[in-house]
Design a protein around this motif. Structure first.
Motif, PDB file in Angstrom:
ATOM      1  N   ASN A   1      26.950  40.623  43.366  1.00  0.00           N
ATOM      2  CA  ASN A   1      28.041  39.861  43.981  1.00  0.00           C
ATOM      3  C   ASN A   1      27.573  39.055  45.185  1.00  0.00           C
ATOM      4  O   ASN A   1      28.036  37.934  45.407  1.00  0.00           O
ATOM      5  N   GLU A   2      26.645  39.621  45.970  1.00  0.00           N
ATOM      6  CA  GLU A   2      26.101  38.852  47.097  1.00  0.00           C
ATOM      7  C   GLU A   2      25.443  37.568  46.602  1.00  0.00           C
ATOM      8  O   GLU A   2      25.529  36.513  47.217  1.00  0.00           O
ATOM      9  N   LYS A   3      24.780  37.679  45.459  1.00  0.00           N
ATOM     10  CA  LYS A   3      24.025  36.538  44.923  1.00  0.00           C
ATOM     11  C   LYS A   3      24.924  35.529  44.199  1.00  0.00           C
ATOM     12  O   LYS A   3      24.723  34.317  44.282  1.00  0.00           O
ATOM     13  N   LEU A   4      25.947  36.024  43.479  1.00  0.00           N
ATOM     14  CA  LEU A   4      26.668  35.144  42.543  1.00  0.00           C
ATOM     15  C   LEU A   4      28.098  34.786  42.944  1.00  0.00           C
ATOM     16  O   LEU A   4      28.615  33.755  42.493  1.00  0.00           O
ATOM     17  N   ALA A   5      28.757  35.622  43.769  1.00  0.00           N
ATOM     18  CA  ALA A   5      30.164  35.340  44.095  1.00  0.00           C
ATOM     19  C   ALA A   5      30.289  33.970  44.761  1.00  0.00           C
ATOM     20  O   ALA A   5      29.530  33.635  45.672  1.00  0.00           O
TER      21      ALA A   5
ATOM     22  N   VAL B   1      32.221  31.946  39.892  1.00  0.00           N
ATOM     23  CA  VAL B   1      32.337  33.406  39.844  1.00  0.00           C
ATOM     24  C   VAL B   1      33.176  33.874  41.034  1.00  0.00           C
ATOM     25  O   VAL B   1      32.886  33.525  42.175  1.00  0.00           O
ATOM     26  N   ARG B   2      34.227  34.627  40.751  1.00  0.00           N
ATOM     27  CA  ARG B   2      34.978  35.231  41.862  1.00  0.00           C
ATOM     28  C   ARG B   2      34.420  36.626  42.165  1.00  0.00           C
ATOM     29  O   ARG B   2      34.195  36.984  43.304  1.00  0.00           O
ATOM     30  N   HIS B   3      34.194  37.406  41.099  1.00  0.00           N
ATOM     31  CA  HIS B   3      33.728  38.784  41.319  1.00  0.00           C
ATOM     32  C   HIS B   3      33.109  39.295  40.023  1.00  0.00           C
ATOM     33  O   HIS B   3      33.540  38.940  38.925  1.00  0.00           O
ATOM     34  N   ILE B   4      32.105  40.147  40.170  1.00  0.00           N
ATOM     35  CA  ILE B   4      31.512  40.817  39.003  1.00  0.00           C
ATOM     36  C   ILE B   4      31.620  42.319  39.225  1.00  0.00           C
ATOM     37  O   ILE B   4      31.207  42.834  40.269  1.00  0.00           O
ATOM     38  N   GLU B   5      32.224  42.988  38.275  1.00  0.00           N
ATOM     39  CA  GLU B   5      32.406  44.445  38.365  1.00  0.00           C
ATOM     40  C   GLU B   5      31.494  45.118  37.358  1.00  0.00           C
ATOM     41  O   GLU B   5      31.351  44.650  36.221  1.00  0.00           O
ATOM     42  N   LEU B   6      30.845  46.202  37.758  1.00  0.00           N
ATOM     43  CA  LEU B   6      30.028  47.009  36.852  1.00  0.00           C
ATOM     44  C   LEU B   6      30.700  48.379  36.755  1.00  0.00           C
ATOM     45  O   LEU B   6      30.814  49.091  37.753  1.00  0.00           O
ATOM     46  N   VAL B   7      31.158  48.732  35.566  1.00  0.00           N
ATOM     47  CA  VAL B   7      31.888  49.989  35.383  1.00  0.00           C
ATOM     48  C   VAL B   7      31.035  50.939  34.547  1.00  0.00           C
ATOM     49  O   VAL B   7      30.801  50.687  33.351  1.00  0.00           O
TER      50      VAL B   7
END
Length: 340
Positions: free
Chosen positions: A182-186, A134-140
């Motif tokens: 993101n703290e958890k998965l990036a 995972v590089r980044h997860i965005e929530l829109v």
């Protein structure tokens, strides 16, 4: 019986001439074209031994010989010197791939390039999610009860999903959840991420747990989705150049095999890092491809393999040139992914 150096040189000459001319090769032509340092009679004797050992055969009426699958295998394993690409070829590959805009573009450029350079059918597997991180997860936020979840992998692959929330959720809460996710998965490998997603739910305050549970289930769908079968194919027109017709003179079995994604993944997937796999004729498990050879390798950033790529063509292919091209293209794609 082990073959001496001279017989191996005769076999090399037969393979190279047959690939170049597509005509059965006779002893007289070998003596004229190659500096074997022996008479036609000696070459004929060597050819008789090679035929007896199953490395060459005589097609029905011709006086010349053609290599068998076993002959090609011996050539690939012991005789072929991988042709280094010229600086101009290397620059052309680099320039063509460097212009890619996104992952789809990288894959499509790669498969077209492989088909053009080798004049064979090229297959490229999209980077596998299971091997990515995972590089980044965005929530829109789309509304107070609906968000778009966008997961960007380190290979540039992007997956997105809609998530319906159980209760209206302020955008500030969404931003806070995005930070925690993101703290958890990036940086985590997708294969290792599911247990971490569960801890996100366990660590949520009571008033947000229902929302985080909903988000977690959408996240899990994204992370464990088995969409590794995405493939790009190019160069099927190259099949018409001959060498792959079955005994009824048709290409249908090969074309049918190329329509099956499972078969294509078997052909080019599962290659170990920094190895090139060459499967010749009957070495292919798939009946419809017993007249074909497949050259494949893995690609990815650094030592990480995230997908496979390769080419399929007649057993009468230019193995040294094809192996060099497949390796070079895989290396450039890996470097491109590492830069992204």
């Amino acid at each position: 019986m082990s073959l001496d150096d001279r017989k191996l040189e005769v076999l090399r000459a037969i393979v190279e001439d047959y690939v170049a001319t597509q005509e059965p090769v006779g002893s007289k032509a070998l003596v004229e074209r190659h500096r074997l340092g022996v008479s036609s009679a000696t070459v004929r004797n060597d050819m008789a031994v090679l035929e007896e050992e199953g490395y060459i055969r005589q097609p029905h009426t011709s006086a010349g010989r053609v290599p068998t699958d076993a002959g090609y295998r011996l050539f690939v394993d012991r005789l072929s010197r991988v042709k280094p690409l010229s600086p101009a070829e290397r620059r052309a590959i680099e320039r063509f791939l460097a212009g890619a805009l996104d992952l789809d573009d990288v894959v499509h450029r790669t498969v077209r390039l492989l088909a053009q350079l080798t004049r064979q059918v090229a297959v490229v597997q999209y980077p596998s999610l299971t091997r990515s991180a995972v590089r980044h997860i965005e929530l829109v936020p789309i509304s107070t009860t609906r968000i778009m979840l966008v997961m960007i992998a380190d290979t540039g692959r992007v997956e997105q999903r809609l998530c319906e929330l159980p209760v209206p959720t302020p955008s500030d809460d969404i931003m806070d959840m995005r930070r925690k996710v993101n703290e958890k998965l990036a940086g985590q490998r997708l294969a290792d991420a599911p247990p971490l997603v569960q801890t996100l739910v366990d660590e949520s305050p009571a008033d947000r747990r229902a929302t985080m549970t909903c988000l977690a289930s959408t996240l899990l769908e994204t992370l464990v989705e088995r969409s590794d079968a995405r493939l790009a194919l190019a160069g099927t027109a190259n099949l018409t150049r001959g060498g792959l017709l079955d005994f009824q003179g048709t290409l249908r079995p090969v074309l049918e095999a190329l329509e099956e994604e499972v078969i294509l993944l078997k052909l080019i997937g599962e290659v170990e890092p920094s190895t090139t796999r060459v499967r010749i004729g009957d070495e292919n498990e798939i009946d419809n491809l017993r007249s074909a050879s497949v050259v494949s390798t893995g690609y990815g950033p650094g030592a990480t393999i995230v997908g496979g790529l390769g080419v399929l063509g007649p057993t009468r292919m230019d193995y040294p040139g094809t192996i060099a091209t497949v390796r070079a293209v895989a290396r450039y794609v890996g470097e491109l992914l590492a830069q992204n």
